[in-house]
Write a protein that holds these residues in place. Structure first.
Motif, PDB file in Angstrom:
ATOM      1  N   LYS A 176       0.802  -1.224   0.000  1.00 40.65           N
ATOM      2  CA  LYS A 176       0.000   0.000   0.000  1.00 40.65           C
ATOM      3  C   LYS A 176       0.835   1.274   0.000  1.00 40.65           C
ATOM      4  O   LYS A 176       0.320   2.352  -0.282  1.00 40.65           O
ATOM      5  N   GLU A 177       2.107   1.161   0.318  1.00 37.97           N
ATOM      6  CA  GLU A 177       2.972   2.336   0.284  1.00 37.97           C
ATOM      7  C   GLU A 177       3.756   2.421  -1.019  1.00 37.97           C
ATOM      8  O   GLU A 177       3.861   3.481  -1.624  1.00 37.97           O
ATOM      9  N   THR A 178       4.309   1.268  -1.468  1.00 41.57           N
ATOM     10  CA  THR A 178       5.221   1.293  -2.614  1.00 41.57           C
ATOM     11  C   THR A 178       4.601   0.784  -3.902  1.00 41.57           C
ATOM     12  O   THR A 178       5.094   1.080  -4.981  1.00 41.57           O
ATOM     13  N   GLY A 179       3.527  -0.027  -3.828  1.00 36.17           N
ATOM     14  CA  GLY A 179       2.945  -0.631  -5.023  1.00 36.17           C
ATOM     15  C   GLY A 179       3.613  -1.937  -5.406  1.00 36.17           C
ATOM     16  O   GLY A 179       3.241  -2.569  -6.403  1.00 36.17           O
ATOM     17  N   ASP A 180       4.631  -2.401  -4.621  1.00 38.74           N
ATOM     18  CA  ASP A 180       5.292  -3.667  -4.904  1.00 38.74           C
ATOM     19  C   ASP A 180       4.303  -4.820  -4.769  1.00 38.74           C
ATOM     20  O   ASP A 180       3.388  -4.773  -3.936  1.00 38.74           O
ATOM     21  N   CYS A 181       4.513  -5.886  -5.576  1.00 40.13           N
ATOM     22  CA  CYS A 181       3.610  -7.044  -5.467  1.00 40.13           C
ATOM     23  C   CYS A 181       4.255  -8.294  -6.045  1.00 40.13           C
ATOM     24  O   CYS A 181       5.332  -8.244  -6.639  1.00 40.13           O
ATOM     25  N   VAL A 182       3.572  -9.463  -5.874  1.00 43.06           N
ATOM     26  CA  VAL A 182       3.988 -10.740  -6.457  1.00 43.06           C
ATOM     27  C   VAL A 182       3.378 -10.833  -7.857  1.00 43.06           C
ATOM     28  O   VAL A 182       2.196 -10.557  -8.050  1.00 43.06           O
ATOM     29  N   CYS A 183       4.191 -11.240  -8.845  1.00 37.43           N
ATOM     30  CA  CYS A 183       3.766 -11.168 -10.249  1.00 37.43           C
ATOM     31  C   CYS A 183       3.062 -12.432 -10.733  1.00 37.43           C
ATOM     32  O   CYS A 183       3.350 -13.554 -10.301  1.00 37.43           O
ATOM     33  N   LYS A 184       2.161 -12.211 -11.691  1.00 38.44           N
ATOM     34  CA  LYS A 184       1.597 -13.311 -12.474  1.00 38.44           C
ATOM     35  C   LYS A 184       2.644 -13.790 -13.486  1.00 38.44           C
ATOM     36  O   LYS A 184       3.611 -13.103 -13.781  1.00 38.44           O
ATOM     37  N   ILE A 185       2.415 -14.990 -14.061  1.00 41.64           N
ATOM     38  CA  ILE A 185       3.311 -15.505 -15.103  1.00 41.64           C
ATOM     39  C   ILE A 185       3.262 -14.575 -16.307  1.00 41.64           C
ATOM     40  O   ILE A 185       2.189 -14.151 -16.748  1.00 41.64           O
ATOM     41  N   GLY A 186       4.461 -14.254 -16.854  1.00 39.85           N
ATOM     42  CA  GLY A 186       4.543 -13.378 -18.019  1.00 39.85           C
ATOM     43  C   GLY A 186       4.814 -11.928 -17.658  1.00 39.85           C
ATOM     44  O   GLY A 186       5.005 -11.112 -18.555  1.00 39.85           O
ATOM     45  N   TYR A 187       4.812 -11.621 -16.350  1.00 43.04           N
ATOM     46  CA  TYR A 187       5.103 -10.263 -15.892  1.00 43.04           C
ATOM     47  C   TYR A 187       6.321 -10.269 -14.974  1.00 43.04           C
ATOM     48  O   TYR A 187       6.653 -11.284 -14.355  1.00 43.04           O
ATOM     49  N   TRP A 188       6.940  -9.102 -14.839  1.00 43.39           N
ATOM     50  CA  TRP A 188       8.059  -8.979 -13.916  1.00 43.39           C
ATOM     51  C   TRP A 188       8.192  -7.526 -13.495  1.00 43.39           C
ATOM     52  O   TRP A 188       7.526  -6.642 -14.010  1.00 43.39           O
ATOM     53  N   GLY A 189       9.078  -7.304 -12.541  1.00 40.49           N
ATOM     54  CA  GLY A 189       9.329  -5.947 -12.061  1.00 40.49           C
ATOM     55  C   GLY A 189       8.743  -5.712 -10.691  1.00 40.49           C
ATOM     56  O   GLY A 189       7.945  -6.493 -10.176  1.00 40.49           O
ATOM     57  N   ARG A 190       9.147  -4.642 -10.112  1.00 45.90           N
ATOM     58  CA  ARG A 190       8.734  -4.299  -8.756  1.00 45.90           C
ATOM     59  C   ARG A 190       7.213  -4.159  -8.641  1.00 45.90           C
ATOM     60  O   ARG A 190       6.607  -4.575  -7.669  1.00 45.90           O
ATOM     61  N   CYS A 201       5.195  -5.392 -11.109  1.00 46.27           N
ATOM     62  CA  CYS A 201       4.634  -6.404 -12.016  1.00 46.27           C
ATOM     63  C   CYS A 201       3.915  -5.747 -13.184  1.00 46.27           C
ATOM     64  O   CYS A 201       2.900  -6.262 -13.681  1.00 46.27           O
ATOM     65  N   ASN A 202       4.418  -4.628 -13.620  1.00 43.91           N
ATOM     66  CA  ASN A 202       3.792  -3.895 -14.711  1.00 43.91           C
ATOM     67  C   ASN A 202       4.629  -3.958 -15.986  1.00 43.91           C
ATOM     68  O   ASN A 202       4.399  -3.200 -16.924  1.00 43.91           O
ATOM     69  N   ARG A 203       5.600  -4.872 -15.999  1.00 44.33           N
ATOM     70  CA  ARG A 203       6.446  -5.033 -17.184  1.00 44.33           C
ATOM     71  C   ARG A 203       6.321  -6.456 -17.703  1.00 44.33           C
ATOM     72  O   ARG A 203       6.330  -7.417 -16.932  1.00 44.33           O
ATOM     73  N   THR A 204       6.180  -6.593 -19.006  1.00 45.13           N
ATOM     74  CA  THR A 204       6.067  -7.915 -19.618  1.00 45.13           C
ATOM     75  C   THR A 204       7.457  -8.456 -19.901  1.00 45.13           C
ATOM     76  O   THR A 204       8.422  -7.698 -20.035  1.00 45.13           O
ATOM     77  N   CYS A 214      10.032 -15.425 -18.175  1.00 47.50           N
ATOM     78  CA  CYS A 214      11.202 -14.774 -17.591  1.00 47.50           C
ATOM     79  C   CYS A 214      11.108 -14.788 -16.069  1.00 47.50           C
ATOM     80  O   CYS A 214      10.056 -15.067 -15.499  1.00 47.50           O
ATOM     81  N   ASP A 215      12.221 -14.456 -15.412  1.00 46.76           N
ATOM     82  CA  ASP A 215      12.266 -14.360 -13.955  1.00 46.76           C
ATOM     83  C   ASP A 215      11.453 -13.139 -13.513  1.00 46.76           C
ATOM     84  O   ASP A 215      11.659 -12.032 -14.011  1.00 46.76           O
ATOM     85  N   SER A 216      10.519 -13.331 -12.568  1.00 46.57           N
ATOM     86  CA  SER A 216       9.613 -12.241 -12.171  1.00 46.57           C
ATOM     87  C   SER A 216      10.331 -11.125 -11.423  1.00 46.57           C
ATOM     88  O   SER A 216       9.818 -10.005 -11.351  1.00 46.57           O
ATOM     89  N   ASN A 217      11.486 -11.396 -10.844  1.00 42.00           N
ATOM     90  CA  ASN A 217      12.219 -10.362 -10.104  1.00 42.00           C
ATOM     91  C   ASN A 217      13.142  -9.552 -11.005  1.00 42.00           C
ATOM     92  O   ASN A 217      13.259  -8.340 -10.867  1.00 42.00           O
ATOM     93  N   THR A 218      13.849 -10.243 -11.933  1.00 42.29           N
ATOM     94  CA  THR A 218      14.872  -9.575 -12.739  1.00 42.29           C
ATOM     95  C   THR A 218      14.458  -9.343 -14.182  1.00 42.29           C
ATOM     96  O   THR A 218      15.039  -8.504 -14.862  1.00 42.29           O
TER      97      THR A 218
END
Length: 553
Positions: free
Chosen positions: A203-217, A219-222, A232-236
């Motif tokens: 709720k402060e940063t917008g960070d979350c656990v990603c679905k398959i096919g997404y990655w990034g802090r 999860c807004n990047r394919t 791809c790796d969801s973290n990197t």
């Protein structure tokens, strides 16, 4: 009334059917507005934030106080104040809470330090339970201050304490702690969790656990385009494997144009065409290599074009002074241009060196410094309380101290040695006060309070200036004559702006002659009253004098 009741029933029913405060990735949010049917015009009590996504910022302190409920009611016009020494305001909550950040709306006073405590014991004050401290500096205003705790604290009480000097009144309007509803994040809860989030985002940063096919802090990047099966790796965002013709952790690179054949898909290594070098043949030989030829393993030139030096002929002598000549192997300059130093003249003299005396060519040390600096390279700051910002290499001030400080480095405030002292000097190595801060006066070596109505004084019985122009006298305890214009006078009781109609004299305590509205004294009239006015004007024009109106009535 019926329409309002219907709206409240509708909101209760709607919220009961969905997750409380949730916003979905398509921007649909539960409404916390006063009007949810024709667009959000204002937030409900206890809610705030962007009206675009229907007020998703919840004040978790709203209406949660056991006492001092005025501070948690959302009303910024009501307040609680205290003027004890030191002034403080304490709020007890209904339950124990953990606090990381809190918004405090209060009336800031000039030069006052405010400390926020979070505690379980109402009377305890220690360093370990201090959330944070803040000050208004030299500004007085009503302001909402966001206070972030140095470390999260738990307790049932919040206490705000103001410093006791100078004496002040603590006035607090509202205390708030905000949290975003589910599906939102950010300072104003205006951010919507990404569609790539598998669960609720932070709720402060917008960070979350990603679905398959997404990655990034967020999860807004394919996953990268050339990852096989878009995995791809969801973290990197690193690909597990690449499509043909690409290489790299994200399959972001093509095989180099200098490759004779296809490159290794993991490393990009290949054999090189003529004119290229490096393990993956991605680099061209330097243009300053003679005939553009270099060793494939290192890229080192066999020979250089004239005017260049180095193993790859990548450097020139443009920074050298004189004719830009330098050693062909080392590049060391024979002379440096003004403002540079070093073997290759590639280092700048410090900007705070005195420009009239350039720095040493070899070491770069300054011969003299600009005002405010000292040291071999003029990198050290003189004390700001040194007069003219000038100091010696040992930091002692050249011209002595600014008012209010003493010592060889001028880093000791007079007020630290003698309370409320504004100017002092050392006598036999002991600080002696020369002038006190208003409204105090100096008696011997100590500062004492002036009489109540003085803004400055020379003793307990002699004011130099009154707090208001409506009083006068040695202790400003006498009221100006009511016939003084605007009822104001100087400290001697003389009316500074003149007298009301019908009065004259330095204190406006004398009556004008009968028939005069304004006069200079008992015999000279400036302006007559009613029927006498024309006669006064007529006489004045004829004799070109200011006449006694009474003698012509």
């Amino acid at each position: 009334m019926m329409s309002i009741a219907f709206l409240l029933i509708f909101q209760v029913f709607f919220v009961s059917k969905v997750i409380h405060g949730q916003c979905t990735s398509n921007g649909t949010c539960v409404c916390h507005c006063g009007n949810c049917t024709s667009g959000c015009d204002a937030c409900l009590p206890g809610w705030s934030g962007s009206i675009i996504n229907h007020c998703q910022k919840s004040n978790t302190f709203y209406d949660k106080a056991s006492e001092n409920t005025t501070l948690l009611d959302g009303d910024f016009d009501t307040y609680v104040e205290d003027n004890s020494i030191p002034p403080y305001i304490r709020v007890e909550f209904q339950t124990i809470f953990e606090l990381r950040q809190v918004d405090v709306t209060l009336e800031l006073a000039e030069k006052i330090m405010y400390t926020v405590y979070v505690k379980s014991d109402p009377y305890r004050r220690s360093e370990s339970i201090i959330c944070s401290s803040f000050t208004s500096g030299y500004v007085s205003m009503k302001k909402t201050v966001t206070v972030t705790c140095n470390t999260p604290l738990q307790g049932k009480f919040i206490e705000i304490v103001a410093s006791s000097l100078p004496r002040t009144t603590l006035k607090v309007f509202e205390i708030e702690r905000f949290e975003c509803s589910n599906g939102t994040y950010g300072e104003n809860c205006s951010g919507i969790c990404s569609a790539g989030c598998n669960k609720q985002c932070d709720k402060e940063t917008g960070d979350c656990v990603c679905k398959i096919g997404y990655w990034g802090r967020f999860c807004n990047r394919t996953c990268p385009l050339h990852c096989i099966k878009n995995l791809c790796d969801s973290n990197t965002g690193d690909c597990y494997s690449c499509n043909n013709g690409y290489y790299g952790v994200k399959c972001q690179d093509r095989c180099a144009v200098g490759c004779l054949e296809s490159c290794n898909m993991a490393s990009g290594l290949c054999f090189c065409k003529p004119g290229f070098y490096s393990a993956n043949c991605s680099l061209q030989c330097q243009s300053n290599c003679a005939q553009n030829e270099c060793l494939q393993e290192t890229g080192h030139c066999s020979r250089c074009e004239n005017g260049w030096f180095g193993v790859k002929c990548e450097s020139n002598c443009s920074r050298c002074g004189g004719n830009s000549s330098c050693d062909i192997k080392t590049g060391d300059c024979y002379l440096c241009s003004v403002g540079y130093f070093g073997n290759s003249c590639n280092k700048k003299c410090n900007e705070f060196c005195d420009s009239s005396k350039p720095c040493n060519k070899i070491t770069g040390k300054c011969q003299n410094c600009k005002p405010g600096r000292y040291g071999e390279y003029c990198t050290e700051f003189c004390s700001r309380t040194c007069k003219n910002l000038k100091c010696f290499s040992n930091q002692s001030c050249v011209n002595g101290c600014e008012d209010g400080f003493f010592g060889s480095h001028c880093d000791s405030p007079c007020s630290a040695a003698v309370p409320s002292c504004n100017q002092c000097e050392l006598v036999n190595n002991v600080p002696v006060c020369q002038r006190c801060a208003d409204p105090l006066y100096l008696d011997g070596s100590a500062c004492f309070e002036c009489p109540d109505y003085c803004s400055s004084c020379s003793s307990s019985v002699k004011c130099l200036e009154c707090k208001t122009k409506r009083f006068y006298g040695d202790t400003c305890n006498l009221t100006c004559n009511k016939d003084c214009l605007n009822r104001t006078c100087d400290i001697t009781g003389h009316c500074v702006h003149g007298c009301d109609d019908g009065k004259y004299g330095s204190r406006c305590d004398q009556d004008c002659p009968s028939g005069c509205r304004t006069c200079h004294n008992s015999s000279v009239c400036f302006e007559g009253e009613n029927g006498h006015e024309k006669l006064c004007n007529k006489c004045s024009r004829r004799k070109k004098l200011i006449l006694n109106c009474k003698s012509y009535t």
